[in-house]
Scaffold this motif. Structure first.
Motif, PDB file in Angstrom:
ATOM      1  N   MET A   1      55.738  44.134  25.563  1.00  0.00           N
ATOM      2  CA  MET A   1      55.255  44.285  26.970  1.00  0.00           C
ATOM      3  C   MET A   1      54.179  45.477  26.811  1.00  0.00           C
ATOM      4  N   ASP A   2      53.040  45.310  27.380  1.00  0.00           N
ATOM      5  CA  ASP A   2      52.026  46.545  27.676  1.00  0.00           C
ATOM      6  C   ASP A   2      52.861  47.426  28.260  1.00  0.00           C
ATOM      7  N   PHE A   3      52.277  48.864  28.118  1.00  0.00           N
ATOM      8  CA  PHE A   3      52.805  49.950  28.915  1.00  0.00           C
ATOM      9  C   PHE A   3      52.157  49.452  30.492  1.00  0.00           C
ATOM     10  N   ILE A   4      52.797  49.568  31.331  1.00  0.00           N
ATOM     11  CA  ILE A   4      52.389  49.342  32.750  1.00  0.00           C
ATOM     12  C   ILE A   4      51.748  50.533  33.421  1.00  0.00           C
ATOM     13  N   ASN A   5      50.370  50.750  33.594  1.00  0.00           N
ATOM     14  CA  ASN A   5      49.858  51.877  34.174  1.00  0.00           C
ATOM     15  C   ASN A   5      49.598  51.273  35.452  1.00  0.00           C
ATOM     16  N   GLY A   6      50.655  51.221  36.342  1.00  0.00           N
ATOM     17  CA  GLY A   6      50.584  50.545  37.655  1.00  0.00           C
ATOM     18  C   GLY A   6      50.696  51.280  38.874  1.00  0.00           C
ATOM     19  N   PHE A   7      50.195  50.686  39.940  1.00  0.00           N
ATOM     20  CA  PHE A   7      50.178  51.016  41.148  1.00  0.00           C
ATOM     21  C   PHE A   7      50.358  50.060  42.273  1.00  0.00           C
ATOM     22  N   THR A   8      51.107  50.268  43.391  1.00  0.00           N
ATOM     23  CA  THR A   8      51.319  49.479  44.298  1.00  0.00           C
ATOM     24  C   THR A   8      50.126  49.323  45.157  1.00  0.00           C
ATOM     25  N   PHE A   9      49.515  48.184  45.622  1.00  0.00           N
ATOM     26  CA  PHE A   9      48.415  48.257  46.356  1.00  0.00           C
ATOM     27  C   PHE A   9      48.511  47.151  47.620  1.00  0.00           C
ATOM     28  N   GLY A  10      48.141  47.459  48.847  1.00  0.00           N
ATOM     29  CA  GLY A  10      48.126  46.621  50.004  1.00  0.00           C
ATOM     30  C   GLY A  10      49.331  46.679  50.781  1.00  0.00           C
ATOM     31  N   TRP A  11      50.391  47.403  50.470  1.00  0.00           N
ATOM     32  CA  TRP A  11      51.621  47.039  51.208  1.00  0.00           C
ATOM     33  C   TRP A  11      51.093  47.229  52.691  1.00  0.00           C
ATOM     34  N   MET A  12      51.677  46.266  53.380  1.00  0.00           N
ATOM     35  CA  MET A  12      51.609  46.297  55.068  1.00  0.00           C
ATOM     36  C   MET A  12      50.307  45.800  55.395  1.00  0.00           C
ATOM     37  N   SER A  13      49.471  45.324  54.596  1.00  0.00           N
ATOM     38  CA  SER A  13      48.264  44.824  54.982  1.00  0.00           C
ATOM     39  C   SER A  13      48.424  43.537  55.740  1.00  0.00           C
ATOM     40  N   ARG A  14      47.597  43.355  56.920  1.00  0.00           N
ATOM     41  CA  ARG A  14      47.865  42.127  57.615  1.00  0.00           C
ATOM     42  C   ARG A  14      46.313  41.305  57.485  1.00  0.00           C
ATOM     43  N   ARG A  15      46.679  40.113  58.372  1.00  0.00           N
ATOM     44  CA  ARG A  15      45.439  39.268  58.120  1.00  0.00           C
ATOM     45  C   ARG A  15      44.458  39.769  58.329  1.00  0.00           C
ATOM     46  N   GLY A  16      43.224  39.485  57.394  1.00  0.00           N
ATOM     47  CA  GLY A  16      42.043  39.892  57.423  1.00  0.00           C
ATOM     48  C   GLY A  16      41.767  41.223  56.656  1.00  0.00           C
ATOM     49  N   ASP A  17      42.958  41.988  56.443  1.00  0.00           N
ATOM     50  CA  ASP A  17      42.620  43.194  55.731  1.00  0.00           C
ATOM     51  C   ASP A  17      41.818  43.246  54.463  1.00  0.00           C
ATOM     52  N   PHE A  18      42.172  42.357  53.477  1.00  0.00           N
ATOM     53  CA  PHE A  18      41.745  42.106  52.263  1.00  0.00           C
ATOM     54  C   PHE A  18      40.286  41.530  52.279  1.00  0.00           C
ATOM     55  N   GLU A  19      40.006  41.034  53.446  1.00  0.00           N
ATOM     56  CA  GLU A  19      38.566  40.639  53.471  1.00  0.00           C
ATOM     57  C   GLU A  19      37.581  41.600  53.730  1.00  0.00           C
ATOM     58  N   LYS A  20      38.180  42.877  54.025  1.00  0.00           N
ATOM     59  CA  LYS A  20      37.192  44.067  54.378  1.00  0.00           C
ATOM     60  C   LYS A  20      36.554  44.576  53.249  1.00  0.00           C
ATOM     61  N   PRO A  21      35.316  44.979  53.349  1.00  0.00           N
ATOM     62  CA  PRO A  21      34.675  45.665  52.183  1.00  0.00           C
ATOM     63  C   PRO A  21      35.482  46.992  51.925  1.00  0.00           C
ATOM     64  N   GLU A  22      36.012  47.659  52.713  1.00  0.00           N
ATOM     65  CA  GLU A  22      36.820  48.984  52.362  1.00  0.00           C
ATOM     66  C   GLU A  22      37.985  48.362  51.600  1.00  0.00           C
ATOM     67  N   ALA A  23      38.452  47.377  51.662  1.00  0.00           N
ATOM     68  CA  ALA A  23      39.737  46.979  50.596  1.00  0.00           C
ATOM     69  C   ALA A  23      39.251  46.761  49.156  1.00  0.00           C
ATOM     70  N   LYS A  24      38.199  46.189  49.018  1.00  0.00           N
ATOM     71  CA  LYS A  24      37.749  46.244  47.880  1.00  0.00           C
ATOM     72  C   LYS A  24      37.209  47.375  47.269  1.00  0.00           C
TER      73      LYS A  24
END
Length: 310
Positions: A1-24
């Motif tokens: 397995m690759d070393f996971i340089n990871g971060f949790t993203f988007g926790w508690m995001s609601r309907r439409g939040d991922f569509e906002k330019p700010e999210a990208k």
């Protein structure tokens, strides 16, 4: 397995939040500013309380399937690998670790079979999306301590998920609970939440190593982090702990965690907690006392450490 340089993203995001330019823009900044190469997209379904059996993953408290797929696609454009993490919260504020029912069925009382039926439907729904989008991993539960004794049900859930998703599966147990899960043989990767006191990492790493060694499976901390408060390095799991805003306390916690865990070749990464889809303004960073690291000294500590693991 690759070393996971990871971060949790988007926790508690609601309907439409991922569509906002700010999210990208937030996701782009996450990669650019921390050297993250695995984004853990964490979803928060809801059930009424710890003793109710219906898991609601279709309300407006969730991002839609369409916007989730679009965010995964955008992650690919950025060169990020994706881990999908559908988890659950209780509407009444009870921590999910307390979801629990009688071990022997009692008429007119909620039952394990009812809860697992609903929770499995939830996991299978996102397993299909994980397969469609070729996610690098799926996390089928997080810190659900009281459920972990239900060996048979968890094995059946994992089998059902595997029908739809062909990639590696893990379960994220809570801090101190690594030995509580007796069905690690059913998953591909072992993971836990690494919210350990800053002065106790040596003891905890030694303990975890002995527990996971017999399974001969990869291990990573699917969550880890510390609020930017003066007392938090000693109880980093306590998000409600009172303390003065303290940027250096948070940065120092990360330095020690990376120093200690980074020496162990069996620790194969982190899914740090957490990076919001909708960020505060960078000039407000030093007024924030939460787990976020955007614009704080800890951000640079993370970037430097992750650079060594690429």
């Amino acid at each position: 397995m690759d070393f996971i340089n990871g971060f949790t993203f988007g926790w508690m995001s609601r309907r439409g939040d991922f569509e906002k330019p700010e999210a990208k823009e937030s996701l782009r900044k996450l990669k650019e500013r921390t050297n993250t190469d695995y984004v853990i997209i964490s979803l928060a379904a809801l059930q009424d309380g710890a003793h109710t059996t219906v898991v609601d993953y279709q309300g407006k408290h969730m991002v839609s399937d369409e916007e989730l797929v679009q965010m995964i696609d955008y992650s690919r454009e950025l060169g990020l690998k994706v881990i999908l993490k559908p988890t659950v919260n209780c509407k009444d504020g009870t921590w999910r670790a307390h979801i629990n029912f009688f071990d022997l069925d009692v008429p007119c009382e909620p039952k394990w079979s009812e809860w697992f039926k609903s929770y499995t439907e939830y996991q299978v729904h996102y397993a299909k999306i994980a397969e469609k989008t070729k996610c690098e991993m799926m996390i089928v539960g997080c810190e659900m301590v009281q459920t972990e004794r239900r060996d048979k049900e968890w094995r059946a859930l994992i089998d059902d998920v595997r029908v739809e998703y062909k990639g590696p599966i893990t379960y994220n147990t809570d801090k101190y609970q690594e030995g509580n899960v007796k069905w690690w043989d059913a998953v591909d990767v072992i993971s836990s939440s690494g919210y350990y006191p800053i002065d106790d990492w040596d003891n905890q790493l030694a303990r975890i190593e002995e527990i996971i060694k017999p399974y001969n499976k990869p291990f990573f901390f699917a969550e880890a982090g510390c609020p930017s408060r003066s007392n938090s390095p000693y109880v980093p799991n306590d998000w409600g702990l009172e303390g003065e805003i303290d940027m250096e306390a948070q940065a120092n916690y990360y330095k020690v965690m990376f120093e200690k865990a980074g020496q162990k070749d069996w620790v194969q990464g982190f899914g740090l907690w957490d990076w919001k889809a909708l960020l505060y303004k960078e000039e407000d960073a030093f007024t924030d006392d939460e787990y976020a690291v955007y614009g704080k000294p800890a951000e640079k500590v993370i970037k430097e450490f992750y650079a060594t693991k690429k």
